[in-house]
Design a protein around this motif. Structure first.
Motif, mmCIF file in Angstrom:
data_model
loop_
_atom_site.group_PDB
_atom_site.id
_atom_site.type_symbol
_atom_site.label_atom_id
_atom_site.label_comp_id
_atom_site.label_asym_id
_atom_site.label_seq_id
_atom_site.Cartn_x
_atom_site.Cartn_y
_atom_site.Cartn_z
ATOM 1 N N ARG A 144 0.811 -1.222 0.000
ATOM 2 C CA ARG A 144 0.000 0.000 0.000
ATOM 3 C C ARG A 144 0.842 1.269 0.000
ATOM 4 O O ARG A 144 0.347 2.351 -0.337
ATOM 5 N N VAL A 150 -5.960 2.952 -0.774
ATOM 6 C CA VAL A 150 -5.732 2.328 0.532
ATOM 7 C C VAL A 150 -6.475 0.999 0.673
ATOM 8 O O VAL A 150 -6.609 0.475 1.777
ATOM 9 N N HIS A 152 -7.347 -2.927 0.796
ATOM 10 C CA HIS A 152 -6.528 -3.901 1.524
ATOM 11 C C HIS A 152 -7.420 -5.059 1.951
ATOM 12 O O HIS A 152 -8.636 -4.915 2.061
#
Length: 346
Positions: A144, A150, A152
């Motif tokens: 990242r 962002v 994830h």
């Protein structure tokens, strides 16, 4: 982790077991209940205001906490100011108790991204991303740190069962919003725009199609199912909503649960989707330090139960033996505001 909780339920219990029954139950129950894994989550948190919910969250002894966005309120192009706001939140005494004892994951929304309702054209998004990752103590060698966005995922395993937490980024790639002159609708419908962007869609497709988890929890900062209120929602981008629906049907990922924030209210939304053997629930929990206290109502064809407009956080309580997930809204003093019980099929 097995957590024993004594609950005396004085609110409605809504039960969904693969049928269309939405009959409320209000019988009192005080027998101890056992849960195998607990996820707490919340959104819309001002770092410079009183934060009365952390004690209640800690009391529930969650195994994981998820930030749903607007984790701080910065709204600034001054990255030093943004960094200071994150530092203030991270040093909050009761929040520090939480992140020092259990894993904390999360996404961002507009106010921690840096600009109200901003999307792909926010000029400081790269700098903001690094400060966001600093807040979550993401290592310098984490992917990242190098890629855009962002988003994830992380899988948690307990007692032979697994929960895949999929964190979406609905800011970095999102197409522009055009103001609407239609009463009650802030933005026009964007028939061709995107929420996730090409690369994140490819990643999400891979996540769902290759998931072997027993449960897949998708965290989206904005609501996915509720689309009629005129504010920010996936519903402003109908092609994206359709794309997600088709992906859920094609992927065969088990037991998807959606968590969302943003709205300063909390509510359960549920859609019966062809091809899924479980109800798709979008559990919105929003308003940790401030809420839409003068809420007067808005349409949502998928709503189950009532809207909660007080300060609130959310809980997912997993019972792996029964396949049940108890979804709870709780407020100041750990008051149970509303709950919804869903039985998922193995």
């Amino acid at each position: 982790m097995k957590v024993i909780l004594s609950l005396f339920l004085s609110f409605f219990l809504f039960i969904s077991c693969g049928s269309n029954s939405k009959t409320p139950h209000n019988e009192a129950r005080d027998a101890p209940e056992t849960f195998d894994f607990i996820i707490a989550f919340g959104s819309c948190n001002r770092q410079d205001e009183a934060q009365p919910l952390w004690d209640a969250i800690l009391e529930e002894e969650p195994d994981l906490f998820l930030w749903g966005g607007d984790n701080i309120y910065a709204d600034t192009d001054d990255m030093n100011e943004l960094e200071a706001d994150y530092r203030e939140q991270k040093n909050h005494p009761n929040y520090k108790k939480l992140w020092k004892t259990i894993p904390v994951l999360g996404t961002w929304d507009d106010h921690d991204y840096g600009k109200n309702d901003a999307g792909k054209d926010w000029e400081f998004k790269e700098e903001s991303q690094q400060l966001f990752l600093d807040f979550f103590d993401v290592p310098e060698n984490d992917p990242r740190r190098e890629r855009e966005g962002v988003y994830h995922s992380q899988t948690f395993t307990e007692d032979g069962k697994s929960i895949n937490v999929i964190v979406l980024d609905t800011r970095y790639f999102r197409s522009d919003l055009e103001p609407s002159d239609k009463p009650g609708q802030r933005y026009k419908i964007n028939a061709e725009g995107t929420v996730l962007g090409t690369q994140q869609w490819k990643w999400l497709e891979n996540e769902l199609k290759n998931s072997t988890a027993d449960y897949n929890v998708i965290l989206s900062s904005i609501q996915i199912l509720s689309a009629e209120h005129g504010f920010e929602t996936w519903g402003n981008f109908p092609s994206e909503t359709k794309k997600l629906e088709e992906l859920l049907q094609a992927s065969e990922a088990k037991n998807v649960i959606i968590l969302s924030g943003d709205r300063h209210i909390s509510e359960f939304s549920e859609q019966r989707m062809e091809g899924l053997n479980y109800p798709l629930v979008d559990f919105t929990s929003s308003g940790m330090t401030h809420s839409y206290s003068d809420f007067r109502g808005e349409p949502n064809q998928y709503r189950i139960g009532e809207v909660v407009s007080d300060l609130s956080f959310g809980l997912l309580k997993f019972d792996f033996d029964s396949g049940e997930v108890k979804m709870e809204m709780r407020g100041v003093g750990n008051k149970l505001q509303q709950e919804y019980l869903v039985k998922y099929i193995e």
